[in-house]
Design a protein around this motif. Sequence first.
Motif, PDB file in Angstrom:
ATOM      1  N   GLU A 130     -81.639-134.834 -82.982  1.00  0.00           N
ATOM      2  CA  GLU A 130     -82.028-134.702 -83.307  1.00  0.00           C
ATOM      3  C   GLU A 130     -82.962-136.232 -83.297  1.00  0.00           C
ATOM      4  OE1 GLU A 130     -86.063-132.766 -85.402  1.00  0.00           O
ATOM      5  OE2 GLU A 130     -84.051-132.877 -86.785  1.00  0.00           O
ATOM      6  N   VAL A 131     -83.941-137.217 -82.156  1.00  0.00           N
ATOM      7  CA  VAL A 131     -84.226-138.243 -82.393  1.00  0.00           C
ATOM      8  C   VAL A 131     -85.651-139.402 -82.771  1.00  0.00           C
ATOM      9  CG1 VAL A 131     -82.541-138.818 -79.824  1.00  0.00           C
ATOM     10  CG2 VAL A 131     -84.426-138.377 -79.884  1.00  0.00           C
ATOM     11  N   ILE A 132     -85.928-137.568 -82.734  1.00  0.00           N
ATOM     12  CA  ILE A 132     -87.271-137.879 -83.892  1.00  0.00           C
ATOM     13  C   ILE A 132     -87.640-136.574 -84.441  1.00  0.00           C
ATOM     14  CG2 ILE A 132     -88.852-137.538 -81.763  1.00  0.00           C
ATOM     15  CD1 ILE A 132     -90.682-139.403 -82.019  1.00  0.00           C
ATOM     16  N   GLN A 133     -88.232-136.911 -84.891  1.00  0.00           N
ATOM     17  CA  GLN A 133     -89.270-135.688 -86.063  1.00  0.00           C
ATOM     18  C   GLN A 133     -89.956-136.150 -86.998  1.00  0.00           C
ATOM     19  OE1 GLN A 133     -86.185-133.699 -88.216  1.00  0.00           O
ATOM     20  NE2 GLN A 133     -86.007-135.625 -89.974  1.00  0.00           N
ATOM     21  N   GLY A 134     -91.288-135.262 -87.257  1.00  0.00           N
ATOM     22  CA  GLY A 134     -92.237-135.342 -88.495  1.00  0.00           C
ATOM     23  C   GLY A 134     -93.811-134.838 -87.278  1.00  0.00           C
ATOM     24  N   GLN A 135     -93.947-135.300 -88.470  1.00  0.00           N
ATOM     25  CA  GLN A 135     -96.191-134.884 -88.639  1.00  0.00           C
ATOM     26  C   GLN A 135     -97.335-135.641 -87.888  1.00  0.00           C
ATOM     27  OE1 GLN A 135     -96.450-132.670 -92.573  1.00  0.00           O
ATOM     28  NE2 GLN A 135     -95.633-130.640 -91.118  1.00  0.00           N
ATOM     29  N   LEU A 136     -98.122-134.724 -86.853  1.00  0.00           N
ATOM     30  CA  LEU A 136     -99.097-135.757 -86.633  1.00  0.00           C
ATOM     31  C   LEU A 136    -100.272-135.282 -87.042  1.00  0.00           C
ATOM     32  CD1 LEU A 136     -97.012-135.747 -83.775  1.00  0.00           C
ATOM     33  CD2 LEU A 136     -98.059-138.354 -83.929  1.00  0.00           C
TER      34      LEU A 136
ATOM     35  N   PRO B 206    -106.707-134.699 -73.685  1.00  0.00           N
ATOM     36  CA  PRO B 206    -107.835-135.622 -73.849  1.00  0.00           C
ATOM     37  C   PRO B 206    -108.197-135.482 -74.801  1.00  0.00           C
ATOM     38  CG  PRO B 206    -107.197-134.467 -71.845  1.00  0.00           C
ATOM     39  CD  PRO B 206    -106.521-134.005 -72.816  1.00  0.00           C
ATOM     40  N   GLY B 207    -109.042-136.528 -75.285  1.00  0.00           N
ATOM     41  CA  GLY B 207    -110.297-136.387 -76.496  1.00  0.00           C
ATOM     42  C   GLY B 207    -109.342-136.853 -77.673  1.00  0.00           C
ATOM     43  N   SER B 208    -108.784-136.383 -78.323  1.00  0.00           N
ATOM     44  CA  SER B 208    -107.725-136.211 -79.327  1.00  0.00           C
ATOM     45  C   SER B 208    -107.686-137.963 -79.799  1.00  0.00           C
ATOM     46  CB  SER B 208    -106.620-135.620 -79.183  1.00  0.00           C
ATOM     47  OG  SER B 208    -106.785-134.359 -78.581  1.00  0.00           O
ATOM     48  N   HIS B 209    -107.095-137.589 -81.591  1.00  0.00           N
ATOM     49  CA  HIS B 209    -107.318-139.178 -81.493  1.00  0.00           C
ATOM     50  C   HIS B 209    -106.546-138.743 -83.199  1.00  0.00           C
ATOM     51  CE1 HIS B 209    -107.920-142.725 -83.399  1.00  0.00           C
ATOM     52  NE2 HIS B 209    -108.397-142.477 -84.556  1.00  0.00           N
ATOM     53  N   ILE B 210    -105.063-139.649 -83.265  1.00  0.00           N
ATOM     54  CA  ILE B 210    -104.020-139.547 -84.137  1.00  0.00           C
ATOM     55  C   ILE B 210    -104.863-139.989 -84.892  1.00  0.00           C
ATOM     56  CG2 ILE B 210    -101.893-139.699 -84.976  1.00  0.00           C
ATOM     57  CD1 ILE B 210    -101.541-139.600 -82.273  1.00  0.00           C
ATOM     58  N   ILE B 211    -104.960-139.670 -86.579  1.00  0.00           N
ATOM     59  CA  ILE B 211    -105.360-140.134 -87.300  1.00  0.00           C
ATOM     60  C   ILE B 211    -104.624-140.772 -88.530  1.00  0.00           C
ATOM     61  CG2 ILE B 211    -108.043-139.543 -87.234  1.00  0.00           C
ATOM     62  CD1 ILE B 211    -106.932-137.410 -89.193  1.00  0.00           C
TER      63      ILE B 211
ATOM     64  N   SER C 145     -97.255-139.847 -79.313  1.00  0.00           N
ATOM     65  CA  SER C 145     -98.765-140.166 -79.303  1.00  0.00           C
ATOM     66  C   SER C 145     -99.162-139.548 -77.101  1.00  0.00           C
ATOM     67  CB  SER C 145     -99.044-141.174 -78.866  1.00  0.00           C
ATOM     68  OG  SER C 145    -100.433-142.133 -79.122  1.00  0.00           O
ATOM     69  N   SER C 146     -98.280-139.476 -76.502  1.00  0.00           N
ATOM     70  CA  SER C 146     -98.476-138.950 -75.478  1.00  0.00           C
ATOM     71  C   SER C 146     -99.253-137.634 -75.455  1.00  0.00           C
ATOM     72  CB  SER C 146     -98.167-140.550 -73.862  1.00  0.00           C
ATOM     73  OG  SER C 146     -98.254-139.356 -72.966  1.00  0.00           O
TER      74      SER C 146
END
Length: 158
Positions: free
Chosen positions: A132-138, A82-87, A72-73
Amino acid sequence: MIGKKRKLGRKIQALKVGDTFTTTSRVEDRDLLIYLGLTDDANPLYIQHDYASQTPFKQPIVPSVMLCGMASSIVSMHLPGPGSHIIHQQLSYPHPLYHYAEVRFHAEITDINHEEHHVVVDMHGYDEEGKEVIQGQLTVIPPYEPASMNAVSLENFY
Protein backbone atom coordinates in the motif's frame (compact mmCIF):
# COMPACT_ATOMS: atom_id res chain seq x y z
CA MET A 1 -19.93 27.99 -23.67
CA ILE A 2 -23.60 28.93 -23.31
CA GLY A 3 -25.77 26.12 -24.53
CA LYS A 4 -22.87 23.64 -24.63
CA LYS A 5 -23.58 20.53 -22.62
CA ARG A 6 -20.93 19.91 -19.99
CA LYS A 7 -20.59 16.47 -18.52
CA LEU A 8 -20.99 16.46 -14.76
CA GLY A 9 -20.28 13.62 -12.39
CA ARG A 10 -22.87 11.78 -10.38
CA LYS A 11 -25.05 13.95 -8.16
CA ILE A 12 -25.48 13.02 -4.51
CA GLN A 13 -28.89 11.40 -5.20
CA ALA A 14 -27.28 9.00 -7.68
CA LEU A 15 -24.52 7.88 -5.30
CA LYS A 16 -24.73 5.03 -2.82
CA VAL A 17 -22.46 3.59 -0.15
CA GLY A 18 -20.36 0.90 -1.77
CA ASP A 19 -19.94 2.62 -5.17
CA THR A 20 -16.37 2.00 -6.35
CA PHE A 21 -13.87 2.99 -9.00
CA THR A 22 -10.57 1.22 -9.73
CA THR A 23 -7.83 2.28 -12.11
CA THR A 24 -4.16 1.67 -12.80
CA SER A 25 -1.53 4.21 -13.72
CA ARG A 26 2.20 4.08 -14.45
CA VAL A 27 4.50 6.85 -13.21
CA GLU A 28 6.82 7.89 -16.05
CA ASP A 29 9.75 10.35 -16.17
CA ARG A 30 7.57 12.84 -18.03
CA ASP A 31 5.04 12.90 -15.16
CA LEU A 32 7.77 13.41 -12.57
CA LEU A 33 9.47 16.17 -14.55
CA ILE A 34 6.19 18.03 -15.06
CA TYR A 35 5.43 17.82 -11.33
CA LEU A 36 8.93 18.90 -10.32
CA GLY A 37 8.89 21.76 -12.82
CA LEU A 38 5.47 23.03 -11.74
CA THR A 39 6.31 22.93 -8.04
CA ASP A 40 9.98 23.94 -8.31
CA ASP A 41 10.72 20.93 -6.11
CA ALA A 42 14.35 19.84 -6.42
CA ASN A 43 14.38 17.25 -3.64
CA PRO A 44 17.28 14.92 -4.54
CA LEU A 45 15.30 11.96 -3.18
CA TYR A 46 12.93 12.39 -6.13
CA ILE A 47 15.42 12.85 -8.96
CA GLN A 48 19.01 11.95 -8.09
CA HIS A 49 19.83 8.28 -8.35
CA ASP A 50 23.24 8.70 -6.71
CA TYR A 51 21.76 10.37 -3.63
CA ALA A 52 18.73 8.09 -3.37
CA SER A 53 20.97 5.00 -3.59
CA GLN A 54 22.57 6.07 -0.29
CA THR A 55 19.23 6.23 1.54
CA PRO A 56 17.09 3.40 2.90
CA PHE A 57 14.93 3.82 -0.23
CA LYS A 58 17.87 2.76 -2.47
CA GLN A 59 16.36 4.54 -5.50
CA PRO A 60 14.38 7.71 -6.30
CA ILE A 61 10.80 7.75 -5.10
CA VAL A 62 7.62 9.38 -6.36
CA PRO A 63 6.65 12.49 -4.34
CA SER A 64 3.72 11.85 -2.02
CA VAL A 65 1.96 14.92 -3.37
CA MET A 66 1.91 13.30 -6.83
CA LEU A 67 0.03 10.34 -5.36
CA CYS A 68 -2.35 12.77 -3.69
CA GLY A 69 -2.86 14.45 -7.06
CA MET A 70 -3.66 11.12 -8.69
CA ALA A 71 -6.23 10.42 -5.95
CA SER A 72 -7.70 13.90 -6.45
CA SER A 73 -7.98 13.23 -10.18
CA ILE A 74 -10.01 10.08 -9.51
CA VAL A 75 -12.50 12.16 -7.49
CA SER A 76 -12.58 14.95 -10.11
CA MET A 77 -12.94 12.72 -13.13
CA HIS A 78 -14.62 9.49 -11.98
CA LEU A 79 -16.08 9.15 -8.46
CA PRO A 80 -18.19 11.23 -8.05
CA GLY A 81 -16.73 12.94 -11.15
CA PRO A 82 -16.60 16.35 -12.84
CA GLY A 83 -18.01 19.14 -10.70
CA SER A 84 -16.83 17.53 -7.43
CA HIS A 85 -14.74 19.34 -4.83
CA ILE A 86 -12.57 17.85 -2.06
CA ILE A 87 -13.12 19.72 1.20
CA HIS A 88 -11.06 17.52 3.53
CA GLN A 89 -8.48 14.79 3.15
CA GLN A 90 -6.64 12.52 5.51
CA LEU A 91 -4.03 10.52 3.63
CA SER A 92 -0.95 8.55 4.58
CA TYR A 93 1.79 6.94 2.51
CA PRO A 94 2.86 3.70 4.24
CA HIS A 95 5.35 2.56 1.56
CA PRO A 96 7.26 4.48 -1.11
CA LEU A 97 6.35 4.29 -4.76
CA TYR A 98 9.34 4.12 -7.08
CA HIS A 99 9.87 5.61 -10.52
CA TYR A 100 8.33 3.62 -13.40
CA ALA A 101 6.06 1.76 -10.99
CA GLU A 102 2.49 0.93 -11.72
CA VAL A 103 -0.01 1.95 -9.05
CA ARG A 104 -3.52 0.52 -8.73
CA PHE A 105 -6.02 2.86 -7.08
CA HIS A 106 -9.27 1.78 -5.50
CA ALA A 107 -11.85 4.37 -4.40
CA GLU A 108 -15.05 3.55 -2.54
CA ILE A 109 -17.85 5.69 -1.17
CA THR A 110 -18.23 4.77 2.50
CA ASP A 111 -20.59 7.48 3.76
CA ILE A 112 -23.16 9.90 2.34
CA ASN A 113 -24.39 12.98 4.20
CA HIS A 114 -27.35 14.42 2.29
CA GLU A 115 -27.93 17.26 4.78
CA GLU A 116 -24.41 18.66 4.36
CA HIS A 117 -24.16 17.55 0.72
CA HIS A 118 -20.94 15.55 0.97
CA VAL A 119 -19.65 12.01 0.67
CA VAL A 120 -16.65 10.21 2.14
CA VAL A 121 -14.41 8.38 -0.30
CA ASP A 122 -11.96 5.77 0.99
CA MET A 123 -8.84 5.77 -1.18
CA HIS A 124 -6.20 3.06 -1.40
CA GLY A 125 -3.31 2.64 -3.81
CA TYR A 126 -1.04 -0.38 -4.24
CA ASP A 127 2.18 -0.93 -6.15
CA GLU A 128 2.85 -3.98 -8.32
CA GLU A 129 3.98 -5.99 -5.30
CA GLY A 130 0.73 -5.27 -3.46
CA LYS A 131 2.30 -2.83 -0.99
CA GLU A 132 0.00 0.00 0.00
CA VAL A 133 1.48 3.33 -1.12
CA ILE A 134 -1.47 5.60 -0.27
CA GLN A 135 -4.43 5.18 2.06
CA GLY A 136 -7.00 7.42 3.60
CA GLN A 137 -10.26 9.28 3.24
CA LEU A 138 -11.43 12.27 1.26
CA THR A 139 -14.55 14.25 2.07
CA VAL A 140 -16.06 15.36 -1.21
CA ILE A 141 -18.87 17.65 -2.31
CA PRO A 142 -20.41 15.93 -5.37
CA PRO A 143 -21.55 18.10 -8.28
CA TYR A 144 -24.69 20.14 -7.80
CA GLU A 145 -27.56 19.96 -10.26
CA PRO A 146 -27.28 23.11 -12.38
CA ALA A 147 -30.29 25.38 -12.73
CA SER A 148 -32.13 25.11 -16.02
CA MET A 149 -30.85 27.64 -18.57
CA ASN A 150 -34.35 27.82 -20.08
CA ALA A 151 -35.95 28.88 -16.80
CA VAL A 152 -33.41 31.67 -16.32
CA SER A 153 -33.49 32.94 -19.90
CA LEU A 154 -37.30 33.06 -20.02
CA GLU A 155 -37.91 34.64 -16.61
CA ASN A 156 -38.63 38.06 -18.22
CA PHE A 157 -41.61 36.56 -20.10
CA TYR A 158 -43.66 35.55 -17.05
